[in-house]
Design an enzyme around this catalytic site. Sequence first.
Site, PDB file in Angstrom:
ATOM      1  N   GLU A   1       0.791  -1.233   0.000  1.00 25.65           N
ATOM      2  CA  GLU A   1       0.000   0.000   0.000  1.00 25.65           C
ATOM      3  C   GLU A   1       0.830   1.295   0.000  1.00 25.65           C
ATOM      4  O   GLU A   1       0.625   2.165   0.843  1.00 25.65           O
ATOM      5  CB  GLU A   1      -0.953  -0.022   1.215  1.00 25.65           C
TER       6      GLU A   1
HETATM    7  C1  TNX Z   1      -4.661  -4.393   4.281  1.00 29.04           C
HETATM    8  S1  TNX Z   1      -3.365  -6.280   2.562  1.00 29.04           S
HETATM    9  C2  TNX Z   1      -3.396  -4.282   4.799  1.00 29.04           C
HETATM   10  C3  TNX Z   1      -3.228  -3.945   6.208  1.00 29.04           C
HETATM   11  C4  TNX Z   1      -4.521  -3.806   6.912  1.00 29.04           C
HETATM   12  C5  TNX Z   1      -5.496  -4.839   6.412  1.00 29.04           C
HETATM   13  C6  TNX Z   1      -6.818  -4.850   7.114  1.00 29.04           C
HETATM   14  C7  TNX Z   1      -2.126  -5.601   3.252  1.00 29.04           C
HETATM   15  C8  TNX Z   1      -0.849  -6.141   2.870  1.00 29.04           C
HETATM   16  N1  TNX Z   1      -2.264  -4.586   4.105  1.00 29.04           N
HETATM   17  O1  TNX Z   1      -2.445  -2.787   6.346  1.00 29.04           O
HETATM   18  O2  TNX Z   1      -4.315  -3.946   8.271  1.00 29.04           O
HETATM   19  O3  TNX Z   1      -5.729  -4.619   5.046  1.00 29.04           O
HETATM   20  O4  TNX Z   1      -7.607  -5.908   6.690  1.00 29.04           O
END
Ligand code: TNX
Length: 596
Positions: free
Chosen positions: A368
């Site tokens: 992200e």
């Molecule tokens: C996505 S998927 C995230 C996390 C969050 C989570 C909550 C991913 C690698 N990162 O930062 O905690 O969703 O479901």
Amino acid sequence: MADIVADPSHLLPAPRDLRTGEGVYRLTPSTPLLHSPGAEDAAALLASRLRDGLGWEGAARALEAREAAVFGEGSASAAAGEGADRARGRDGDDAGMRLLLDPQAAMGEEDYLLSVRADGVILSAAAPRGLLHAVSTLLQLLPPRVAAPDGAQWGRPDGEGDPLASLPLVRIEDGPRYAYRGLMLDVARSFLSVEEICAIVEAACAIKLNVLHLHLVDDQGWRIEITNEGRQDDDDIDYTALTRVSGATAVDAPGFTGRPGIAGWYSQEDYRTIVSFCRARGVEVIPEIDLPGHVGAALHAIPQLCTPGSSWPATEQHPTAPRRGCLGVGQTYLDPGAPATYRFLRHVLGQVARLDPQGRHLHLGGDEPWEMGERYGIGPDSAYARILCEACDIVRELGRRPVGWNECWSAAPGHITLQVWDVRGDQARRGVAQAVEQGAGLIMSPGQHAYLDQKWDPHAPLGLTWARTIDVPTARDWDPAEQAGEGGCSVLGVEAPLWSETVRGRREAELLLFPRLAAIAEVGWCRALPAGDDEARRAAIDAFLSRVAHLGPRLACAGTTFHLSPEVPWQLAVPDYTELANVVSGNTDSVPDLAW
Ligand code: TNX
């Protein structure tokens, strides 16, 4: 006390090959327990469960090398044949329980044989990890109270000489489909103590998981002590600020009970305790230092990282970034142009790797990088890629394999083992295919099946919902190879992430994990479900649900909290213990729904 014998068809994960016989093996307070040299961990685990859970009074004894050689000779294949007879006693005497290691056996590292006959029990494997799985299986063939810390006190056999328990006669040949079967705990958003982690690991390895991935840092907190020892001469960062400042922060969201996230951190000694607890159970710990995004906790603690190219250019008034307790993601990032960034990475990654000299992986996150991507791009020549590739090089120099989330494919496709959480869009699928083409292995954690931080139903008190609500059949009914599309052949295994935005402490973590974690354990261990035959598939899922039903008393006896999922035909009557005090079911009253 009633002599209740476990039904081997309830073993979970289901073994590859199971044959049953007529009759039982009787375990007495003095049944001998012998093991090959090198099988100490498995023998010690079995001995302590038998003692605490059933009241066994023996002691594990190592076979002399010579004795072990006699029994060990082809022992892995001997469990069935002539060698087995030699390994037992003569004339049907009770030869007790034997844990035999035969490194020459043509078996996988985690494969094992378990033979229970009226005259003795043999657990054999080519490697210690196989023997540990054999012990987990054997424990599931004993009464549930074997899992209880104080099961021995619940009752004694009726008369002198009566058995402590009876085992069904079986011959089991077993081994996993995938070598990687993991659980991720997000201790960054909300902390879990060393004891809480160990309790969860104990329950996870009973269903043959073998990786604990610890998400140690994120925007909301920094959980692993980093000292200034070994700092480069030109490095003036005070690394102790990471835990001093950001070990005291956590997510702000109120969670199920209205309580914000729990702060805390692990000393290096604490971390080593977790690693050695896990290693004795055949579980590898994979630490994650999430970068170049999700770095709010680092920016909050270290002024040298708050440079103009980072997400928080320091001002005189605010030399470090404000604390970020919010749920949102994607806003924080390191400065790709600042030498301090790379010094920081080298020091932190080096120290984390050295905490576990036998560790094989180091997770770099990489997920992200939204605002960083907007500013610098995220393609192969981007600033995002520059930091990730540099971090991969450092990790490789440290003798570790780097792992990263989905998003890394654009930056370091062949350099990293990819943990795949998103396979929905064409772009994501193409990315995975491209990474695989360049040699990346895949760990499958699809959000729609394996994200155990998602609610189990829309009214559940705990969890998020952005991926999907995941009930027990949904957690079981997927195939890692199919999900990986063109990358199917590169799947190394599966992992269930438990993100902690809504989770506070062990009980809530377990309530989201169990029994769904058993589904992920089966996806990783068992062969693929029948494809293209809906009826056969449904029957396989039903059989799984019935195995989960019988896992219930074992979880309860072990003190593991679990959700009474309505899809499971629970069998919660434990013959010798009816009060399942630790079972918590969903209380759906007035719970804040955390939108995601
Ligand atoms: C996505 S998927 C995230 C996390 C969050 C989570 C909550 C991913 C690698 N990162 O930062 O905690 O969703 O479901």
